[in-house]
Each structure stands twice: as C-alpha cells, then as structure tokens.
Design an enzyme around this catalytic site. Structure first.
Site, PDB file in Angstrom:
ATOM      1  N   GLY A 397       1.185  -1.118   0.012  1.00  0.00           N
ATOM      2  CA  GLY A 397      -0.577  -0.540  -0.010  1.00  0.00           C
ATOM      3  C   GLY A 397       0.919   1.085  -0.093  1.00  0.00           C
ATOM      4  O   GLY A 397       1.255   1.919  -1.404  1.00  0.00           O
ATOM      5  N   GLU A 449      -0.214   5.561  -0.737  1.00  0.00           N
ATOM      6  CA  GLU A 449      -1.160   6.181   1.132  1.00  0.00           C
ATOM      7  C   GLU A 449      -1.032   7.278   1.098  1.00  0.00           C
ATOM      8  O   GLU A 449      -0.565   7.897   2.567  1.00  0.00           O
ATOM      9  CB  GLU A 449      -1.039   5.280   2.061  1.00  0.00           C
ATOM     10  CG  GLU A 449      -2.149   4.227   1.696  1.00  0.00           C
ATOM     11  CD  GLU A 449      -1.851   2.685   3.316  1.00  0.00           C
ATOM     12  OE1 GLU A 449      -1.382   3.169   3.556  1.00  0.00           O
ATOM     13  OE2 GLU A 449      -2.056   1.792   2.360  1.00  0.00           O
ATOM     14  N   ASP A 564      -6.805  -3.903   6.165  1.00  0.00           N
ATOM     15  CA  ASP A 564      -5.601  -4.526   6.552  1.00  0.00           C
ATOM     16  C   ASP A 564      -5.844  -4.757   7.807  1.00  0.00           C
ATOM     17  O   ASP A 564      -6.453  -4.035   8.953  1.00  0.00           O
ATOM     18  CB  ASP A 564      -4.598  -3.228   6.670  1.00  0.00           C
ATOM     19  CG  ASP A 564      -3.666  -3.166   5.042  1.00  0.00           C
ATOM     20  OD1 ASP A 564      -3.739  -3.640   4.444  1.00  0.00           O
ATOM     21  OD2 ASP A 564      -3.837  -1.864   5.074  1.00  0.00           O
ATOM     22  N   CYS A 607       0.835  -8.111   8.932  1.00  0.00           N
ATOM     23  CA  CYS A 607       2.866  -8.296   9.365  1.00  0.00           C
ATOM     24  C   CYS A 607       3.397  -9.304   9.712  1.00  0.00           C
ATOM     25  O   CYS A 607       4.309  -8.895   9.669  1.00  0.00           O
ATOM     26  CB  CYS A 607       2.812  -7.103   9.594  1.00  0.00           C
ATOM     27  SG  CYS A 607       2.045  -5.558   9.301  1.00  0.00           S
ATOM     28  N   HIS A 658      11.531  -4.147   6.746  1.00  0.00           N
ATOM     29  CA  HIS A 658      12.175  -2.991   8.019  1.00  0.00           C
ATOM     30  C   HIS A 658      13.915  -3.373   7.617  1.00  0.00           C
ATOM     31  O   HIS A 658      14.327  -2.203   9.321  1.00  0.00           O
ATOM     32  CB  HIS A 658      11.786  -4.134   9.404  1.00  0.00           C
ATOM     33  CG  HIS A 658      10.181  -4.052   9.494  1.00  0.00           C
ATOM     34  ND1 HIS A 658       9.562  -5.610   9.118  1.00  0.00           N
ATOM     35  CD2 HIS A 658       9.213  -3.416  10.081  1.00  0.00           C
ATOM     36  CE1 HIS A 658       8.711  -5.576   8.897  1.00  0.00           C
ATOM     37  NE2 HIS A 658       7.916  -4.996   9.577  1.00  0.00           N
TER      38      HIS A 658
HETATM   39  N1  GLN Z   1      -1.720  -0.768   3.622  1.00  0.00           N
HETATM   40  C1  GLN Z   1      -0.794  -0.031   4.926  1.00  0.00           C
HETATM   41  C2  GLN Z   1       0.754   0.201   4.572  1.00  0.00           C
HETATM   42  O1  GLN Z   1       1.075  -0.392   3.582  1.00  0.00           O
HETATM   43  C3  GLN Z   1       0.183  -1.360   6.101  1.00  0.00           C
HETATM   44  C4  GLN Z   1       0.570  -1.024   7.172  1.00  0.00           C
HETATM   45  C5  GLN Z   1       0.634  -2.545   7.618  1.00  0.00           C
HETATM   46  O2  GLN Z   1       0.561  -3.079   7.763  1.00  0.00           O
HETATM   47  N2  GLN Z   1       1.047  -2.025   9.106  1.00  0.00           N
HETATM   48  O3  GLN Z   1       1.419   1.174   5.163  1.00  0.00           O
HETATM   49 ZN    ZN Z   2       2.341  -4.901   7.951  1.00  0.00          ZN
END
Ligand code: GLN
Ligand code: ZN
Length: 724
Positions: A397, A449, A564, A607, A658
């Site tokens: 996203g 986003e 999500d 995640c 990360h």
């Molecule tokens: N759609 C969100 C992003 O891409 C998902 C974030 C998440 O899973 N913490 O930032």
């Molecule tokens: Zn995530």
C-alpha cells in the site's frame, strides 16, 4: 483507606521527555543537561503523585525503556556510558523490539543466555543509585525473564535462580520495593508457579518490604500468590474481573495489603466514583487491609485532559487521562472515608449515540456475515476479470513518506497552503507513483497512501463517533509517541473516505489499483474504545462503514480491495480461554466488511508470520488473498496453511522492509521456492512484507525491480514446464 498509584506517563504534558532525549541525540544538549532535564520531569511526576495520592513508586523514570534498564541493573548488559546505552536502543546494534503484552507499548527484548553470570552487575544505573527513601520501582524476575529471549525453555528455572543474586544486591539498598509482575496473569504451568515461589522466597531473604503488582488480567493462582512473602499485592479489577469472584470464594490474607486496581489504566472513560466505592467496600469484607489504585500502569494514557481544548465539551466531560485518574483515586478515598457524600464527576450521557446505527446493528442476520458466492467460484470470476499472470506482483500500500510530503502536510495544517493546493500536490504524487509502478512492471498497483499519516487516525478522522486529539500522545516505544483516537459513540460514515485518491489512481492506468482500508479490529486495537456497548458491536459498526466504502469502490469500477488487519493477532486476549469469544467477533467483523459483490477480490494483510495457533480463524475470514511476512521466517508459515488445506492465495512477503537492505533476486527466490515445495504455484503472489512508508526511494526502486524480475524469472521457468 489510602491510595497508591504507579506508571504515570513519562512523556510530559508538552512531550518534554521526547524533546529532551531527541535533543540529546541531535547533539543540541549535553549529557549533563539531558540528565538534569530528565530529573526535572521525574520530579514533576512525583509532585503530581503527591498532589493526589498517598503512595507511589520512585525511580520509574527511564531514558528509553524499563526492560532494558532492568537488564542493566541485573548486569545482562554493561552500562558503559550514555552513548553505549542508546546504542542498545537504536541503530544497528539495537535490541529487538516487541509488543508489551497486549498493549501498544513496545519494549526492548533483552537477550540472556544460559551461561550468564552477573559479573557486570552494577547498581549504578539511574534508578537505583539514589538512596532516597520511598518505594523503588523494578520489573520482577519472572516477567523479566519470560519476556527476554536467547535461552531455551528448559533452562528457564536455572536462569531465574541465577537472577536471585543480582536482584538481591539491587534490592538490598532499599527498605521498600515496588515489583511489577504482569506476566503472572498469563496462562502459567504448575511448574512455573513453583519457580515463582522459589524465586520470591529467596528474594525475601533481604527482609525488604515487597509491593507486588500484577495487571492486564486476573491471576489464576491467587491461592499460591498469597503464599509469597510480600507485604502487598496489586490486582487488576478492571481487566481481571475474575480476581473479584475468586476473592469472594477464597478470601484474602490478613497479613497482606490488597492494592485494588479499580480505576482503568488503559482506557479513558471517567470512573463512576460511587460504584468504585461500592466495589472497595465489598472487597474490604474479604481483605482487612486495602488500598485503592489504578488497575494497570497509567502510561497507556495521555498525561492530562486539560491539554485538550478542541474536543466537544460533552466529550471532555466523559474523559479521564492519567492525571485525572489520580484525581479519581483521591475522590474515591474521600468518599470511602466519608469525607464527601457525593460528586458530579461522572454522569451518564447520550452524547454520540445514534439510534439509526444501533438499529442497523440489531438488524444484522447470520447471512450478513456470509459471502453468497463461494471462493471456488469467485476465483473463476477474478481470473477472468483481472487476467493476472502467474505470481502476480504487488505492494502492501504505502510508498515513502518523504520530507517533502510531510512538509506539505505541515504547511496545509498551518494554513500556509490551501486545501486545494494540498489536494493537487497529493494527486501529483499519485500520478508519479502510478507511472513508476507501471515502469517497474508491477501487476497490481496502489495509490501510495500519501494522504495518510497513520492508518487508524486517517479513518478515525473520517468517521462519526470517533474523535482524534491534539495532545493525547502516549509512548509507543522509546521517544516515539502516537495519539490513539477515541471511539465514543455509534460509528457511521458521513461519506466516502478514500475513493477520491483511489479512483484518481485507477483513472491513470489499465492495471488494477487496490482500494486500501484499515480493518475493524485494527481500528479498535489502536484506539480507546467506549465500554457501554460490546466490542463486538463497535467492530460491526466499523465493518458496515467499510462495507459501504467497498460498495462505492465497486460502483466506480475498482476490482481489488485490501483490508489491513495487522492487529488481528495482537488484540487476542492474554488468556487462551478467552480466545474463542474474541476471534468469533473479530472474524465476523471482517466477513461483514468484506461481504460485497463477488467480483471484488478481497485481500487482507497481516505483517507477521505466526499463524500456527490462529490458522483456523484466519481461514474463516473468507478472503481471497492474504499477504504476510515470509522473508525473516523463511516461508515456514506456509506449512501452517498446508495443514488446513488452505485453498486461498498467499502474498509472500519476500522482502523484509524493516531493513534498509535491497534484497537480491536470489534471496527472495529461496523463500518462494521453499513455499512452492509446500503449495502449488497458482497460490502465490509476490510482494514486500509490509508498507513502504518508512523506506527511502533509493531502496524501494531497486528492490521492487528485483521483485518483479524474480516473478518474471519464475514465470519463465514454469512456462518451460520445469518443475521445482
Ligand atoms: N497498507 C498499510 C501500508 O502499506 C499497511 C501497514 C501495516 O500493515 N502496518 O502502510
Ligand atoms: Zn504490515
């Protein structure tokens, strides 16, 4: 009756804590200034305690995290100097960070191995160096070890006993000690309960008065807890309702003080003082010595409601933050002791209630939670409509939130640019991104986003019944704060929330653009939630808003939607016996939100990769595609899906976002091949393991290029009929 409070937020009214520590990092203040300013904040907190309550711990202050500080006190790490301290907190040598129980605070995870000897032990670290009187704060040995890593389960006992000496050396400087043992509320084995007794019997040899605190839930082994050689026991009567029933059955020991946690440390609603006094009076029938306290540390709350000036008056009158909790304890004491007869602090109110929304929830039927067209048929519709290649590629996203984007947002909020200018700016970012994604060759695109700061706050600001604050910061970890929205009423959608950006993105390309929504569980988990209705109903209200949003997408020709739910697992209760009830509504809320036209392909994203224990619930979500973390766990997770004959598609998160490293084709390929050995190729998508918002463009572009090349390579191999 007296009062005891603990865990007051260290952040400060003006976020002084954050500013001080970050200023030191930026070399704007010296080490000496750092310590003197932190001391000032600490003294302010103590003054606040003193103003309202009788007892409170000293030395709760930390420069980053109390788990790390405990590790230093025990000699697991050496405190060389302040730079070395912060190197354990951030940067390439930082300890791993993880969620503290089922809260939104993250702690640093100490690593302790079997051969640990406490030679580096020193009591010099900030909290225990002072000889000041008071009740010194420390995290208890059981919780400390249980939340650490690096050792084998079977060595737990041996290690805990090894910790006795360093604990004793630390504690022996004091007469009274406040020990936090929240891990006592977890599902513990008989063996663990035995070890706890041993540990505390040895610690007690110091002769020190121990004030032992448990919180976040009830303690299942109260009768054993009573046997520990401690002076006082803190129990949570808000999230540990069973504590109350148990005490009615088995009483409370006469030689100990019950520190009754009766004002909420995790939620923001004002306490009904009369009712709290009743609870205390009832408890006092069983416990001779009793004190009133907060039910869990107060740092899950913002500092004070006084900083909130823009919320509606009616709402402010419903709220209590940390300082107001102390005030409540004072009120409770006065009323309990007969000094006052009544107070108008708490009032019933209709504010935020919406009959129409309530009716919509009451009228829900079983069929509203069941998609009419089964996955097997949806799959056919989707493959016709979407016509995607094998191993479709996509992202989760978000794309980098560059300083420019943050700057523009700041300017907009400060009124320096108009709303229209800001909108046009966001649109131009979307346009650039769509072109870039096409160039790179991704199959399913996202809009990036850019308009969202936070995936929960963004929706909170667009829904009725949810408020967002200006100053309601709480620490998420270290110096990082966030402002949880406040769900105070019935939730409805005044109008489309996300369609403008999504539809604009879709208008620029023939490839499918995913609509992007945050799920009901995650919105609930990262907000303060009203308590006058069931969580379930709150979740269904949000779900219906999302469903309406998806219907708008569908009307406008969007073919894929992602909901999500990163908090789906973490929101689960601490005790397994409460799981069924939780997952029942959590699953149904997702199904309600996604119960839309079968043409829409429903994705979800989580995640992490620990699905083993919850796989049955995951399968029940009835989505079409789930994207998950797969790189760090090397696709082990696919085994869990195999066990339940999983027939949906999995987006393999092959790039660990990360880390700033650009993943090579080879390393991502390894993950995919491992997955392919378990489930057939048509099950898999290829994507990063989370959103890209914290990454930099020069990491994102080469990484996505590699990701797309990998997909192309795999497609070639399959076309050639080569089996893996
Ligand atoms: N759609 C969100 C992003 O891409 C998902 C974030 C998440 O899973 N913490 O930032
Ligand atoms: Zn995530």
């Amino acid at each position: 009756m007296e009062t005891y409070a603990y865990g007051f937020p260290r952040l400060g009214k003006q976020r002084e804590f954050k500013k001080t520590v970050e200023n030191f990092w930026d070399k704007k203040i010296s080490e000496q200034e750092l310590f003197s300013r932190i001391k000032e904040i600490e003294l302010q907190i103590i003054d606040t305690y003193k103003k309202y309550v009788d007892y409170y711990p000293s030395f709760e202050m930390t420069l980053y995290d109390n788990m790390l500080d405990t590790a230093l006190m025990l000699g697991i790490y050496e405190f060389k100097d302040i730079y070395n301290y912060f190197s354990l907190c951030r940067g390439k040598n930082a300890l791993e960070m993880t969620k503290w129980f089922n809260t939104n605070y993250h702690y640093l995870v100490p690593e302790i191995d079997k051969n640990f000897t406490s030679t580096k032990f020193q009591s010099k670290w900030n909290k225990l160096e002072s000889t000041q009187d008071g009740i010194a704060y420390i995290i208890g040995g059981f919780t400390f070890l249980k939340l650490s890593k690096g050792y084998k389960k079977e060595d737990f006992k041996e290690l805990l006993i090894k910790l006795v000496e360093p604990y004793k050396k630390n504690l022996s400087q004091f007469k009274k000690i406040h020990i936090d043992e929240p891990a006592f509320v977890l599902d513990l084995s008989d063996e663990e309960i035995k070890i706890i007794k041993q540990f505390y019997n040895q610690i007690a040899e110091t002769g020190i008065d121990i004030y032992l605190f448990t919180y976040y839930d009830s303690v299942d082994f109260l009768e054993h807890l009573y046997e520990l050689p401690v002076k006082a026991i803190g129990l949570d009567f808000i999230y540990g309702k069973e504590n109350f029933d148990k005490i009615k059955k088995i009483g409370f020991p006469d030689d100990k003080t019950l520190i009754a946690g009766i004002v909420d440390g995790r939620n923001v609603w004002r306490s009904n003082i009369n009712q709290k006094v009743e609870v205390l009076k009832e408890l006092s029938k069983y416990a001779k010595k009793i004190m009133a306290s907060n039910a869990s540390p107060l740092y899950h709350l913002p500092v004070t409601i006084k900083s909130e000036t823009e919320l509606p008056k009616e709402l402010i009158n419903m709220l209590s933050f940390a300082e107001e909790r102390l005030f409540e304890l004072q009120l409770i004491k006065k009323m309990y002791n007969g000094e006052i007869a009544e107070t108008d602090w708490y009032k019933e109110t209709e504010f935020g209630k919406d009959k129409k929304v309530q009716e919509r929830i009451q009228n829900l039927k079983e069929e509203n939670f069941i998609r009419k067209v089964p996955y097997s048929e949806r799959k056919k519709i989707h493959s016709e409509k979407l016509n995607l290649p094998l191993f479709p590629t996509t992202t989760i996203g978000s794309y980098p939130q560059t300083p420019e984007i943050r700057n523009r947002r700041k300017q907009f909020k400060a009124g320096e640019i108009t709303k229209e200018e800001y909108r046009q700016f966001i649109k131009s970012e979307i346009k650039k991104l769509i072109e870039l994604q096409e160039d790179i060759g991704l199959d399913v695109l996202t809009h990036g986003e850019f308009e969202r700061t936070d995936m929960v706050e963004f929706f909170a600001q667009r829904l009725n019944g949810i408020a967002t604050t200006k100053q309601g910061w709480v620490l998420s970890y270290g110096t990082r704060g966030y402002r949880p929205p406040i769900i105070y009423g019935d939730i409805s959608r005044p109008g489309p929330m996300t369609t403008e950006e999504i539809l604009y993105a879709q208008s620029l390309t023939d490839r499918p653009v995913k609509g992007m929504l945050t799920g009901p569980v995650t919105i609930i988990a990262w907000s303060y939630v009203r308590t006058d209705v069931n969580l379930k109903d709150v979740a269904y209200q949000i779900a219906l808003c999302l469903q309406d949003e998806i219907k708008d997408y569908h009307k406008a020709g969007i073919k894929i939607v992602q909901i999500d739910e990163p908090a789906f697992r973490e929101k689960a209760p601490l005790k397994k016996r409460a799981w069924h009830e939780y997952f029942d509504w959590a699953v149904k809320a997702f199904r309600l939100a996604s119960n839309v036209n079968p043409e829409i392909q429903i994705h979800t994203h989580m995640c992490y990769s620990e699905f083993g224990e919850i796989i049955e619930y995951i399968v029940n979500l009835d989505f079409d595609v789930i994207s998950i973390e797969a790189s760090r766990s090397k696709a082990d997770i696919v085994e869990d899906f195999k066990k339940v004959n999983f027939d949906r598609q999995i987006g393999l998160g092959v790039w660990d976002i990360h880390s700033p490293l650009v993943p090579s084709i080879e390393e991502m390929e390894k993950v995919v091949k491992k997955a392919l050995a378990i489930l057939p190729e048509e099950n898999f998508w290829i994507n990063p393991d989370c959103g890209l918002k914290t990454r930099k463009w020069d990491e994102v572009i080469p990484s996505l290029k590699n990701l797309v090349r990998l997909a192309q390579k795999l497609r070639e191999e399959f076309k050639m009929g080569r089996q893996l």
